[in-house]
Design an enzyme around this catalytic site. Structure first.
Site, short mmCIF file in Angstrom:
data_model
loop_
_atom_site.label_atom_id
_atom_site.label_comp_id
_atom_site.label_asym_id
_atom_site.label_seq_id
_atom_site.Cartn_x
_atom_site.Cartn_y
_atom_site.Cartn_z
N THR A 158 26.71 48.59 37.50
CA THR A 158 26.08 49.95 37.74
C THR A 158 25.86 50.79 36.43
OG1 THR A 158 27.87 49.98 39.55
CG2 THR A 158 27.23 52.13 38.56
N GLU A 362 34.44 46.14 42.73
CA GLU A 362 35.83 46.67 42.33
C GLU A 362 36.70 45.61 43.14
OE1 GLU A 362 36.55 49.98 40.32
OE2 GLU A 362 34.28 50.37 40.04
N1 CAA Z 1 47.04 45.16 34.50
C1 CAA Z 1 47.34 44.58 33.54
N2 CAA Z 1 47.32 43.38 33.33
C2 CAA Z 1 46.86 42.43 34.71
C3 CAA Z 1 46.73 43.10 35.88
C4 CAA Z 1 46.68 44.58 35.74
N3 CAA Z 1 46.39 45.26 36.97
N4 CAA Z 1 46.45 42.12 36.60
C5 CAA Z 1 46.60 41.20 36.07
N5 CAA Z 1 47.07 41.20 34.66
C6 CAA Z 1 47.22 40.29 33.86
C7 CAA Z 1 48.41 39.34 34.31
O1 CAA Z 1 49.72 39.85 34.04
C8 CAA Z 1 48.15 38.01 33.76
O2 CAA Z 1 48.73 38.04 32.21
P1 CAA Z 1 50.02 37.04 32.01
O3 CAA Z 1 49.64 35.86 32.29
O4 CAA Z 1 50.36 37.52 30.54
O5 CAA Z 1 51.20 37.75 33.11
C9 CAA Z 1 46.64 38.00 33.57
O6 CAA Z 1 46.19 39.46 33.61
C10 CAA Z 1 46.00 37.19 34.38
O7 CAA Z 1 46.30 37.84 35.92
P2 CAA Z 1 46.04 36.88 37.20
O8 CAA Z 1 47.07 35.57 37.13
O9 CAA Z 1 46.37 37.85 38.19
O10 CAA Z 1 44.44 36.26 36.96
P3 CAA Z 1 43.83 35.60 38.22
O11 CAA Z 1 42.58 35.05 37.65
O12 CAA Z 1 44.37 35.10 39.06
O13 CAA Z 1 42.89 37.00 38.70
C11 CAA Z 1 42.33 38.52 40.53
C12 CAA Z 1 43.08 37.60 40.17
C13 CAA Z 1 43.05 39.64 40.99
C14 CAA Z 1 41.36 37.71 41.74
C15 CAA Z 1 41.05 39.18 39.68
O14 CAA Z 1 39.96 38.09 39.01
C16 CAA Z 1 40.39 40.39 40.46
O15 CAA Z 1 40.79 41.34 40.22
N6 CAA Z 1 38.99 40.05 41.01
C17 CAA Z 1 38.37 40.81 41.31
C18 CAA Z 1 37.39 41.29 40.32
C19 CAA Z 1 36.57 42.53 40.46
O16 CAA Z 1 37.37 43.44 40.92
N7 CAA Z 1 35.58 42.51 39.87
C20 CAA Z 1 35.08 43.85 40.01
C21 CAA Z 1 33.87 43.81 38.99
S1 CAA Z 1 33.33 45.49 38.22
C22 CAA Z 1 32.67 46.18 39.54
O17 CAA Z 1 32.52 46.16 40.49
C23 CAA Z 1 32.17 47.81 38.51
C24 CAA Z 1 30.94 48.39 39.03
O18 CAA Z 1 29.93 48.01 38.55
C25 CAA Z 1 30.84 49.09 40.25
#
Ligand code: CAA
Length: 383
Positions: A158, A362
């Site tokens: 975006t 997102e």
């Molecule tokens: N805040 C801070 N830290 C966070 C967090 C948060 N909300 N969520 C996870 N973390 C940290 C974790 O604590 C972890 O760190 P530690 O190992 O030190 O504890 C690290 O980040 C890795 O986290 P996960 O193990 O949860 O990582 P994962 O690979 O399992 O990710 C997931 C899981 C939730 C599926 C993530 O990949 C995700 O959110 N995927 C969706 C992606 C997304 O939303 N994309 C949107 C693109 S942007 C967009 O759409 C914008 C646009 O232009 C409109």
């Protein structure tokens, strides 16, 4: 618990309502057809302070809390979700992340432009091969003396072709989330190309792009946050982003409901307004309840954020519910309008097309459910 908003919030909401009525509603259909808003709207959004909400006045921001941000986004999205998206990304994902994690020099360099709407930001996380599995992204940043050289591709970005600064997430270390670092990349850097993706189902007024970074060189001073800290920074940004998507969905749902009530009272069939038929009233009642429930989940999330408490799970709940509800509400609106809802003389088809992406971007609805499930059970489905 007091669910009334303060006088200050009310004034801001009224301002956003008036701005939307004057500057957005009269043009939304044309922007949708043309696949671009009038670009002078962006500085106008800056002038009323909507691109600086939550940012310190010292950097050109307009202050205000998360609830204020949600109230403005609801009003703007009632007029055009595409405009809401421009704000959510430039301010919410980029500006607020920069304000929280940026160095003084980075804040001085970028925030005044972003807050005034004289510049825009985009958020470069998603890649052709990594959408939901963001931690596996492949864009690489390689150290070269005091510089970093970034190579890779980003999609569905975006503001991509309009942005002056791109917040780019790139791999600087090993596989997985800990190998990712964030960079503030000026989009006029040699090797940076943005190509608009046209023909979207909805959100057509905003520019969505594919970004190509071919050996783009930035300084270490352009690194945002710690080396290896980029993924956490992206996830924290998305917590706020999901709240803002939810607020936008409330606005779109409310807009669809308002026009449906008006239309149902005007449109006559069988010799009386269709609003008098109980099955039409059922459609409207369902729309109203879902809109209200979505707003309460959004405000609950904003309230937690304003208290400085964790709100990630509540942001997932609000985004999941509000996005799915907005699609249902917009679909019901088309049912109320009948054949007239199927053409863009009326705005209801646009509400459906615009809200449809909110269950995808997102974090899809399925990702939100897995995040909520992880918070409930402690079991990580992504591991
Ligand atoms: N805040 C801070 N830290 C966070 C967090 C948060 N909300 N969520 C996870 N973390 C940290 C974790 O604590 C972890 O760190 P530690 O190992 O030190 O504890 C690290 O980040 C890795 O986290 P996960 O193990 O949860 O990582 P994962 O690979 O399992 O990710 C997931 C899981 C939730 C599926 C993530 O990949 C995700 O959110 N995927 C969706 C992606 C997304 O939303 N994309 C949107 C693109 S942007 C967009 O759409 C914008 C646009 O232009 C409109």
């Amino acid at each position: 618990m007091d669910l009334r908003i303060s006088d200050e919030h009310r004034q801001l909401k009224d301002l956003a309502h008036r701005f939307t009525e004057e500057r957005i509603v009269p043009h939304a259909t044309r922007w949708d057809r043309d696949e671009a808003i009038d670009r002078d709207l962006v500085p106008a959004l800056g002038d009323v302070g909507f691109l600086g909400l939550g940012i310190d006045e010292a950097y050109g921001g307009s202050g205000g809390d998360h609830l204020a941000y949600c109230l403005v986004l609801e009003e703007v999205a009632r007029g055009d979700s595409a405009v809401r998206g421009i704000i959510s990304v430039s301010l919410g994902l980029v500006g607020k992340t920069l304000a929280k994690h940026g160095t003084e020099a980075q804040k001085q360099r970028w925030l005044p432009g972003l807050c005034s709407g004289r510049q825009l930001g985009c958020f470069g996380l998603t890649e052709p091969g990594t959408g939901s599995d963001a931690a596996s992204l492949a864009t690489k940043a390689v150290r070269d003396g005091d510089d970093w050289v970034i190579t890779g591709r980003k999609v569905f970005i975006t503001n991509g072709t309009w942005a002056d600064v791109a917040l780019i997430f790139a791999r600087t270390g090993g596989p997985g989330p800990k190998g990712i670092t964030a960079f503030l990349v000026p989009t006029d850097s040699p090797g940076f190309t943005a190509t608009e993706i046209r023909g979207k189902l909805g959100m057509r007024g905003q520019a969505t792009a594919e970004l190509t970074l071919d050996q783009v060189r930035v300084g270490d001073a352009d690194r945002l946050g710690d080396e290896g800290g980029g993924f956490k920074l992206a996830m924290a940004a998305l917590d706020r982003g999901r709240m803002s998507v939810a607020a936008g969905c409330v606005g779109a749902a409310r807009g669809a409901l308002e026009v449906s009530v008006r239309y149902a009272k005007e449109r006559e069939q069988f010799g009386k307004p269709i609003a008098g038929f109980q099955l039409v009233q059922e459609l409207l009642a369902d729309m109203a309840v879902e809109t209200e429930a979505a707003r309460l989940l959004t405000w609950r999330c904003a309230d937690l954020a304003d208290r400085g408490e964790p709100f990630g799970t509540e942001a997932s709940m609000a985004k999941l519910y509000a996005s799915e509800a907005a699609v249902r509400v917009a679909n019901n609106a088309i049912q109320v309008f009948g054949g007239y809802g199927y053409v863009d003389e009326y705005p209801v088809g646009k509400y459906l097309r615009d809200t449809r992406v909110t269950t995808l971007y997102e974090g899809t609805s399925q990702i939100q459910k897995l995040l909520i499930g992880r918070a409930l059970t402690g079991i990580n489905a992504f591991a």
